[in-house]
Design a protein around this motif. Structure first.
Motif: not given
Lengths: 112, 113
Positions: A75-91
């Motif tokens: 699993p991948l965790t973001l503690e505090s999401a921000r607009p700059s985290h907007t993206s696609q994440y591929l595993c």
């Protein structure tokens, strides 16, 4: 057909929220990866793991963290999401050297 | 750190035309090389791979790639494309010793019917 699953497929979340993106594989692969891909852009390696309790940061600096407590789960965790985290994440996962990586369908994250 | 360069970001061609996509990498040691394809709305999947042996490798759907060690290149080719080859193509390099899998920027290929 590869057995690697990512959930959720799509997520829209508010700024400041904590989120965890799930990735599971049923192939018993030791190596697992997280890539970040903006639309039409290249894949950037953000985290990888050689096996249980081993995690490494990738080439692209990321504010996310990962864990590998079980072989099948990364699993991948973001503690505090921000607009700059907007993206696609591929595993992805692979059995080892001299084998290809298998990819999940991806999680498209939008932070508003 | 190794890097992977794909020279063409977008390619538009007609059916039956020949396709060649360039890929160069920077790592000087032993590498494993891959081409992945991502069809619209689908996940990345392997097109072909090179680990050792014959530098000309054949993959699925009529694709082939040639590893030229002296040029650090692994170019992808298809003699005659079809509309269904419309996709994004990614070159990837894995250091044989390091295990990290690095991707190029991708090339969007549009095949016009």
């Amino acid at each position: 057909e590869a057995d690697i699953y990512q959930t959720p497929r799509y997520l829209v979340i508010g700024t400041g929220k904590k989120i965890t993106l799930e990735c599971s594989q049923t192939m018993g692969h030791d190596k697992m990866y997280w890539y970040q891909q903006d639309p039409g852009m290249e894949l950037h390696l953000i985290h990888y793991s050689y096996g249980v309790n081993s995690t490494e940061k990738g080439d692209l600096s990321s504010e996310s963290t990962v864990s590998r407590i079980r072989t099948e789960h990364f699993p991948l965790t973001l503690e505090s999401a921000r607009p700059s985290h907007t993206s696609q994440y591929l595993c992805a996962s692979s059995e080892g050297v001299y084998t290809e990586a298998f990819f999940g369908q991806g999680t498209r994250l939008t932070v508003v | 750190a190794q890097s992977v360069s794909q020279h063409n970001h977008h390619v538009i061609l007609s059916e039956a035309a020949s396709l060649e996509l360039g890929c160069n990498y920077s790592y000087g040691g032993t590498v494993n090389l891959f081409w992945y394809v991502q069809y619209p709305g689908q996940h990345l999947q392997l097109l072909l791979k090179y680990f050792s042996g014959d530098p000309l490798v054949k993959g699925i759907k009529g694709f082939e790639a040639e590893f030229i060690k002296s040029k650090f290149s692994f170019n992808l080719r298809k003699p005659s494309v079809q509309w269904s080859d419309t996709a994004e193509y990614f070159c990837a390099v894995e250091e044989a010793a390091g295990n990290k899998l690095t991707f190029g920027g991708g090339t969007r290929v549009l095949v016009k019917p």
